[in-house]
Design a protein around this motif. Structure first.
Motif, PDB file in Angstrom:
ATOM      1  N   ILE A 118       1.200  -0.839   0.202  1.00 43.36           N
ATOM      2  CA  ILE A 118       0.573  -0.300   0.063  1.00 43.36           C
ATOM      3  C   ILE A 118       0.599   1.157  -0.013  1.00 43.36           C
ATOM      4  N   LYS A 204      -4.620   6.422  -0.371  1.00 46.61           N
ATOM      5  CA  LYS A 204      -3.996   4.886   0.330  1.00 46.61           C
ATOM      6  C   LYS A 204      -4.054   4.122  -1.619  1.00 46.61           C
ATOM      7  N   LYS A 206      -2.750   0.232  -3.813  1.00 47.44           N
ATOM      8  CA  LYS A 206      -2.222  -0.685  -4.264  1.00 47.44           C
ATOM      9  C   LYS A 206      -1.762  -0.471  -5.713  1.00 47.44           C
ATOM     10  N   PRO A 220      -7.056   0.583  -1.743  1.00 52.25           N
ATOM     11  CA  PRO A 220      -7.528  -0.708  -0.807  1.00 52.25           C
ATOM     12  C   PRO A 220      -8.668  -0.873  -0.240  1.00 52.25           C
TER      13      PRO A 220
END
Length: 381
Positions: A118, A204, A206, A220
């Protein structure tokens, strides 16, 4: 008026180390070499001073998954190809390759770690996108991809890279009464523009999706809710902000002081945000100022419910790998009139987190994948 440009970052090309056409019979897991070259396409960027360069791959890290699940990696510190001498030592049962560009020599233990990493939008350790634009891509491998090169096997595969973030550039213009009467003095009750601010920047991301397909979302899954960055603190309890634990205020990265001559282009990087309603915290770009000594805002909600007018197609929400080039044209009357009511004839609002529906706002959008996109919004008659 707003303009948006979309552009691919680059293609990473995993190339053969030899042009020989002779082939060996591939055994079960014979040793092989994976040579990796990088081919960078031209990145379209907005004109403006102090904008970062987005068209370079400074470095990349490649991870290959062998048939037994072990992970092999190789790093190019200058973005140039990994040759036969420096390439990845894999076997002919290698089944997948991942490439992460501009993240430095990132250390990941196994394929699960690669898929579950992440990145934090504003963290230097997690991937500060303003200083280095991360891009990722992956490709499947099969035994037939490996060809003879002397006493070794080599493979040739193409991997398309895409930014994990989206880019937003903002340009402010004026016309009509705004161009004639706006003075940018801030010493009376007339309109005074102060800042460009981004709200609800996805915090955030991925690096890879579940199936690693191009265009797949990188948001995420989080049981505690999504995380955001805000360019200003919550100024009023009625504003639609995420819960206190779900956002961080970072004015340095997500706000800029307005140039009185509207000469600058302001640039921001945000992660994906799939909010479809105002209550779901869509990404918002706004101009903040004062009028009649009260805060006033000119917001643009990057969501499908925004008033796009005669748009041929709408941006449903902020999507990775796209560049949103926005021009906001203000043409209302900036002058305060004694006895008049807020917000006068400016076209602004007192709450930027709520959609602005007004005859003073005109928006149109033309969207073509990976080519120029035009998005217009006008504040004023």
């Amino acid at each position: 008026m707003r303009k948006i440009l979309l552009a691919a970052l680059a293609a990473v090309v995993l190339v053969s180390c030899s042009k020989t056409s002779d082939e060996l019979i591939i055994g079960d897991g014979d040793k092989a070499v994976l040579c990796i070259g990088i081919k960078s396409s031209e990145m379209t960027r907005a004109a403006g001073k102090n904008l970062p360069s987005d068209d370079k791959v400074e470095n990349f890290k490649a991870f290959a998954v062998n048939g037994d699940g072990t992970l092999v990696s190789g790093y190019s510190g200058d973005g140039k190809e990994l040759t036969k001498e420096t390439g990845l030592m894999v076997n002919t049962r290698a089944r997948r390759v991942y490439v992460i560009a501009n993240a430095g020599d990132i250390e990941l233990e196994n394929e699960t770690a690669v898929k579950n990493y992440i990145a934090d939008l504003a963290s230097k350790k997690g991937g500060l996108q303003k200083s280095a634009r991360w891009a990722t891509g992956s490709a499947e491998l099969k035994p037939g991809d490996f060809k003879q090169s002397g006493s070794n096997f080599v493979a040739s595969v193409n991997v398309q890279l895409t930014f994990i973030a989206a880019r937003i550039t903002v340009k402010i213009k004026s016309s009509g009464e705004m161009a004639e009467y706006y003075e940018h003095l801030g010493n009376d009750s007339s309109l005074f523009l102060q800042k460009v601010v981004v709200l609800n920047a996805g915090g955030k991301s991925k690096l890879f999706g579940k199936s690693n397909l191009p265009g797949e979302s990188l948001i995420p899954e989080a049981s505690f809710g999504k995380l955001y960055y805000e360019g200003m603190g919550k100024p009023d309890p009625s504003f639609i902000y995420p819960a206190d634990d779900n956002y961080t205020v970072d004015e340095e990265l997500f706000s800029d002081t307005v140039d009185g001559k509207f000469a600058d282009t302001y640039c921001y990087y945000v992660f994906e945000n799939n909010a479809k309603t105002a209550d779901e915290f869509p990404t918002i770009v706004l101009i903040k100022g004062t009028y009649a000594k009260r805060p006033i805002y000119f917001p643009v909600h990057l969501a499908s419910y925004e008033n796009w007018g005669s748009a041929a197609s709408n941006p449903e929400f902020i999507t990775r790998g796209k560049s949103y080039e926005i021009t906001i044209t203000l043409k209302g009357d900036p002058r305060f009139k004694e006895g008049g009511e807020y917000p006068g004839s400016t076209g602004g609002t007192d709450d930027p987190t709520k959609p602005v529906v007004s005859s003073r706002i005109d928006v149109s959008l033309t969207l073509n994948e990976w080519v120029a996109v035009t998005l217009d919004k006008t504040f004023g008659d």
